[in-house]
Design a protein around this motif. Structure first.
Motif, short mmCIF file in Angstrom:
data_model
loop_
_atom_site.label_atom_id
_atom_site.label_comp_id
_atom_site.label_asym_id
_atom_site.label_seq_id
_atom_site.Cartn_x
_atom_site.Cartn_y
_atom_site.Cartn_z
N ARG A 9 0.83 -1.19 0.00
CA ARG A 9 0.00 0.00 0.00
C ARG A 9 0.88 1.26 0.00
O ARG A 9 0.60 2.23 -0.70
N GLU A 50 -7.50 -5.88 0.13
CA GLU A 50 -6.89 -5.10 1.20
C GLU A 50 -5.83 -5.93 1.92
O GLU A 50 -4.74 -5.47 2.21
N LEU A 105 -2.64 -6.25 0.06
CA LEU A 105 -1.83 -5.03 0.05
C LEU A 105 -1.08 -4.88 1.37
O LEU A 105 0.05 -4.39 1.40
N GLU A 106 -1.72 -5.28 2.46
CA GLU A 106 -1.07 -5.16 3.76
C GLU A 106 0.00 -6.22 3.96
O GLU A 106 1.04 -5.96 4.54
#
Lengths: 91, 442
Positions: B327, B379, B382-383
């Protein structure tokens, strides 16, 4: 005339809306481009394979395709090839 | 920037910087190199000779001030004289009335409509409200083009393809945009000659009463720009000039110097096709970039402009503590995208031109592709990029219209960057690059 044959046309796993072009009784499971090439050659047709091509509706897998020199309708040619591919599997 | 001219000039300066002794012969050689470079970019011969004469005179006669080596002295003389060639002063666009009315003129194909789009965006960024009136009755597509260029920028556009009366259009547009800070009038670029152009300007001026008339000159015409600028200068005293297409042609130097020679103020230059490729023209900065001395001021301004829009505060802490996720990388990519073409950004760094042209284009494309790939991630991915294995790679590639190899490449790039970031966090960053990175991450 050059006709393009995608393996999807003869694939018994695909529905007609997914691109199968022959009835299930002629289709085989996941045909490969080289099988189709062999079948076309058996019919004494000028044919060549392009193995890195992908059928656009399923662009993420490159199934390859076969280019056949044939004067006539594709719908005439396909059952002939399909039958040959099928019989080649039986052996 | 200006293609070959920049390349050969910075090569000359590098050559000079690498010499051990500086004598008359060296000075002559440097001058010859500069002459060749300038003439190739269509700068008027007379100007070139004047320039080289004064460089030679000053280099051989002036004593270098204390604390400055003769070599540095010559570099600064070359810089001085080149800046003079482009008119020394920079002219800023000052909006001091409301609505501030700007009339745009230019021959066919000079890039008028494109430039208006760029200027509108520039003014929006500065916080002005902008209305654009399209009075081009000859090319109905011009209205469409304007709309496209200003899409998503909160710029109002007035135009009516049915109306064939430019003066009427101007009047109506003027009435409609009374509340805007700035109104820009686009005119039909149908003229092949300056005479017609100036007549149109007069007619429209009577209605619009512009605060400023801007002539757009195509930089690829080289020294022919002189005639246009001269006629324009004679006809109006509120005129300023924007020279466009400086990226494409070797002749841009000729156009710039010709316009500067007659004392017409150049306010902006168009340096590329993208909407951000419009720069305030400042001879000093321009020349330092051309000579390969870098233009850190412009670069930092650009970085500031970008980071004002989007400040990734948490990023810095995360990165410095060694936690750098995909991210964070995406935020960086997005910022880089906003700063404009990498090539342009790189040319502002000292020792510019290191990046081969193809390489930077590749990078730019790659960044865009990487952003698209990251858009197809969840999400969680991405983390914690480490959870991305085969089947996720396949899904992401399919979702983003890329190949598995592209996704793998991105992950590899991420790992390399992460490693580098860890190193950065530990060491103290210095120098312009460190400053840049800090700006990036602030």
């Amino acid at each position: 005339m050059n006709l393009i044959i995608w393996p999807t046309y003869l694939d018994s796993r695909k529905s007609r809306s997914e691109g199968r072009r022959v009835p299930l009784e002629y289709a085989v499971e996941s045909p490969t481009a080289s099988e189709i090439l062999r079948a076309a050659r058996k019919l004494q047709l000028e044919a060549s394979m392009e193995s890195d091509r992908a059928y656009p509706p399923s662009w993420w897998e490159s199934s390859g395709r076969v280019v056949v020199e044939y004067n006539g309708k594709k719908s005439e040619l396909l059952p002939k090839i399909a039958r040959l591919v099928r019989s080649s599997r039986k052996r | 920037m200006l293609g070959n001219l920049g390349r050969s000039l910075s090569k000359t300066m590098k050559k000079l910087a690498g010499m051990t002794i500086v004598d008359e012969e060296v000075v002559r050689e440097v001058i010859k190199d500069i002459q060749r470079a300038l003439i190739q970019s269509d700068v008027n011969i007379k100007l070139v000779f004047n320039l080289s004469k004064s460089i030679e005179e000053r280099a051989l006669n002036e004593e270098p001030p204390k604390g400055i080596t003769p070599k540095e002295h010559i570099i600064s003389i070359v810089y001085d004289e080149m800046v003079k060639l482009l008119g020394e002063k920079s002219h800023e666009l000052v909006i001091d009335d409301k609505p501030y009315r700007i009339l745009f003129l230019g021959l066919q194909g000079s890039g008028k409509t494109t430039t208006i789009g760029k200027l509108a965006r520039y003014l929006r960024k500065k916080g002005f409200t902008v209305g654009v009136v399209c009075t081009d009755t000859w090319r109905p597509a011009a209205l469409e083009q304007l709309k496209q260029y200003t899409e998503g920028q909160d710029v109002s556009i007035y135009g009516d393809p049915q109306n064939r009366d430019a003066l009427d259009l101007a009047e109506k547009g003027l009435a409609r945009f009374q509340k805007k800070d700035v109104i820009i009038f686009d005119t039909a670029g149908r003229h092949k000659e300056e005479k017609d152009l100036l007549r149109e300007m007069e007619e429209l001026s009577a209605i619009v009463e512009p605060h400023e008339a801007i002539l757009v000159i195509d930089g690829t015409i080289g020294q022919q720009a002189r005639e246009q600028a001269l006629a324009f200068r004679k006809a109006t005293d509120i005129g300023s000039i924007i020279v466009t297409k400086l990226d494409g042609s070797a002749k841009g130097g000729g156009a710039l110097s010709a316009v500067a020679e007659i004392g017409a103020p150049i306010k902006f230059i168009g340096t590329g096709e993208r909407i951000d490729d419009l720069e305030v023209f400042d001879p000093e900065r321009f020349i330092s970039r051309l000579l390969g001395m870098g233009d850190l001021r412009s670069l930092l301004e650009k970085v500031e402009e970008v980071s004002e829009e989007e400040i990734a505060e948490e990023s810095l802490d995360a990165i410095l503590s060694g936690k750098f996720t995909l991210r964070d990388m995406r935020v960086q990519f997005e910022m880089m995208g906003k700063m404009g073409p990498l090539q342009q950004v790189m040319s502002m760094l000292p020792g510019a031109g290191k990046l081969p042209k193809d390489a930077s284009r590749m990078t730019e494309e790659t960044i865009r592709k990487y952003l698209i790939i990251m858009d197809s991630m969840t999400e969680e991915e991405l983390e914690k990029p480490d959870i991305i294995k085969h089947s996720r790679i396949r899904r992401i590639a399919r979702g983003s219209g890329t190949r598995n190899e592209d996704v793998k490449e991105l992950l590899k790039y991420y790992r390399v960057t992460k490693k580098a970031m860890k190193g950065l966090g530990r060491r103290k960053m210095g120098g312009p690059m460190g400053q840049l990175m800090r700006q990036f991450m602030r």
